[in-house]
Scaffold this active site. Structure first.
Site, PDB file in Angstrom:
ATOM      1  N   ILE A 175      40.370  43.701  41.695  1.00 46.12           N
ATOM      2  CA  ILE A 175      40.387  44.903  42.535  1.00 46.12           C
ATOM      3  C   ILE A 175      39.009  45.545  42.625  1.00 46.12           C
ATOM      4  CG2 ILE A 175      42.823  45.374  42.183  1.00 46.12           C
ATOM      5  CD1 ILE A 175      42.090  47.394  40.057  1.00 46.12           C
ATOM      6  N   GLU A 176      38.102  45.199  41.712  1.00 49.13           N
ATOM      7  CA  GLU A 176      36.749  45.751  41.768  1.00 49.13           C
ATOM      8  C   GLU A 176      35.894  45.060  42.832  1.00 49.13           C
ATOM      9  OE1 GLU A 176      35.070  48.176  40.489  1.00 49.13           O
ATOM     10  OE2 GLU A 176      36.522  49.008  39.093  1.00 49.13           O
ATOM     11  N   SER A 177      35.920  43.726  42.870  1.00 43.88           N
ATOM     12  CA  SER A 177      34.976  42.985  43.718  1.00 43.88           C
ATOM     13  C   SER A 177      35.600  41.838  44.492  1.00 43.88           C
ATOM     14  CB  SER A 177      33.853  42.416  42.838  1.00 43.88           C
ATOM     15  OG  SER A 177      34.395  41.501  41.893  1.00 43.88           O
ATOM     16  N   TYR A 280      44.398  53.103  41.795  1.00 45.55           N
ATOM     17  CA  TYR A 280      43.672  52.091  41.026  1.00 45.55           C
ATOM     18  C   TYR A 280      44.558  51.396  40.003  1.00 45.55           C
ATOM     19  CZ  TYR A 280      39.542  49.998  38.858  1.00 45.55           C
ATOM     20  OH  TYR A 280      38.602  49.112  38.397  1.00 45.55           O
TER      21      TYR A 280
END
Length: 464
Positions: A175-177, A280
């Site tokens: 989910i970050e990159s 998130y």
């Protein structure tokens, strides 16, 4: 009254400016990628983006949740990047139907409960919406990340294990990159783990013109594991840890305070969090679900052509990746993919010993052909000169140089000349020249009164 209001306004502005620094003074960690998110949420009007998730609450009101930035990339464009072309292919043997079956809430709850995790994988309508998004619109994205995970997940697991961090956090870069080591967010967070510059440097990641270790899969993974371990020492709850990883400890501390200050549970302080952070943890839970249960949703992983076994070789001289690729017969895109931290394909081995990751068989070639590699097109690819000669020819053009107030030196055909001119001199020089040559109707001192002249001795100054 107006003056009083102005003073109050100035004092209020000073307090608003000074308060963030007071809060930062009590924070043990530096800012993270989303510390720039404004924690003051707008409640009048919310502009809904196409990628946002809308959840209908029990009272019938709609809640808009921002989707993680990395998962909102245009995946059709992402699949055309050099990484996908180089080492990811569709699996021709996977014959699943390209349709997403539906399941009941009880089935989702049961599957999440079966995951061998220490972290809490709670289920609710927000998590359900994220699962539907991953298994629906983002099927191609999940297929891409499943293929890339074959290379990256062992690296993540090794780093997390070294710091005693739950291995399920290996899905945080999903989910970050979107597992893209070259990803850069809108606020400058970079790499698989999306480190901001200050946080990356705090955890030992080197960033300069040639090297950005936030892009290095191994070094950034160890830095992220260290950071997550430090956050757990503060909060003691893994959901709060990953929320703080997203929006920064400052925003989490504010949310806890607004929630009463006692209950340090993510779902309790949920309404007081920034919009993106509210999505998130649910996105993280949904990512863990889809990366384990993709078969149930008929998603075929892509096949990776990156080498399974790689190692590093350390160099003590500057070298260009193109030199290695050409002499050793290695695909330049594969070298770039394995070494994303080198921004301009230059490995600065002369600055300090630097590691280059390659296939095991290619390392043997490089060692055997080392001298040939360093010599190959070195003048062309490594263009920064160590020593240069200055052109010592006498200039043939006119070059002026001021001398005093109105003197000038110029060169012509190699000979030095000097002349006087008032052009370009100071104001004082111009007036002096006018007095000397008798130009102008007024001479310096002509306007001075006779009284002043007498005091000055007739307008003349005597040197003693």
């Amino acid at each position: 009254m107006g003056k009083r209001n102005m003073i109050i306004s100035k004092v209020t502005g000073t307090v608003k400016w000074f308060l963030p620094f007071c809060l930062l003074a009590f924070m043990p960690l530096t800012v993270t990628a989303q510390d720039v998110i404004d924690d003051e949420e707008e409640e009048e009007e919310i502009e809904v983006e196409d990628d946002d998730i809308i959840v209908i609450e029990d009272n019938g009101e709609e809640e808009v949740i921002e989707f993680p930035e990395a998962m909102s990339y245009d995946m059709d464009s992402l699949l055309n990047l050099y990484m996908s072309k180089t080492y990811l292919d569709e699996d021709a043997n996977c014959r699943m139907k390209d349709e997403n079956p539906t399941f009941t809430d009880e089935e989702y709850i049961e599957r999440l409960s079966r995951l061998p995790y220490i972290m809490e994988m709670s289920y609710n309508p927000v998590v359900r919406n994220f699962i539907d998004r991953y298994s629906g619109r983002l099927r191609k994205s999940v297929s891409y990340m499943l293929g890339a995970s074959n290379f990256y997940m062992p690296i993540f697991e090794e780093a997390l294990e070294a710091y005693g961090v739950p291995l399920e956090l290996k899905y945080l870069p999903v989910i970050e990159s979107a597992l893209n080591p070259r990803a850069v967010s809108r606020v400058g967070a970079t790499g698989l783990w999306q480190f901001m510059l200050a946080t990356g440097k705090r955890y030992g990641l080197k960033v300069n013109t040639l090297v950005d270790e936030r892009r290095d899969p191994v070094k950034s993974s160890y830095a992220a594991a260290h950071y997550l371990s430090d956050l757990y020492k503060i909060y003691g709850d893994w959901n709060l840890v990953i929320a703080a990883y997203n929006c920064g400890p400052g925003n989490i501390n504010k949310a806890i305070h607004r929630g009463g200050g006692e209950n340090k549970d993510y779902w309790h302080i949920y309404p007081y969090l920034p919009a993106e952070t509210r999505g998130y943890v649910p996105a993280f839970i949904a990512a863990n679900y889809i990366m384990n249960y993709y078969c149930e949703h008929n998603i075929c992983p892509m096949r990776s052509r990156l080498p399974d076994r790689t190692d590093t070789v350390v160099v003590n001289k500057n070298i260009h990746l193109q030199q290695i690729a050409s002499v050793c017969g290695i695909d330049i895109e594969e070298l770039r993919t394995l070494n994303p931290s080198y921004r301009h394909d230059i490995v600065p081995g002369a600055t300090e010993p630097s590691a280059i990751r390659m296939n095991l068989s290619d390392i043997t070639k490089f060692i055997d052909m080392g001298d040939s590699v360093y010599r190959y097109r070195a003048d062309e690819l490594l263009t920064r000169r160590a020593v240069v000669e200055i052109n010592s020819d006498m200039p043939t053009y006119t070059h002026h140089k001021k001398r005093g107030h109105h003197g000038r030196t110029y060169y012509k055909h190699g000979k030095k000349h000097r002349r006087h001119s008032s052009v370009g001199t100071s104001k004082r020089g111009k007036r002096g020249a006018a007095v000397k040559h008798g130009r102008g109707s007024k001479k310096r001192g002509a306007a001075v009164s006779s009284k002043k002249k007498n005091k000055r001795g007739g307008g003349k100054r005597r040197r003693r």
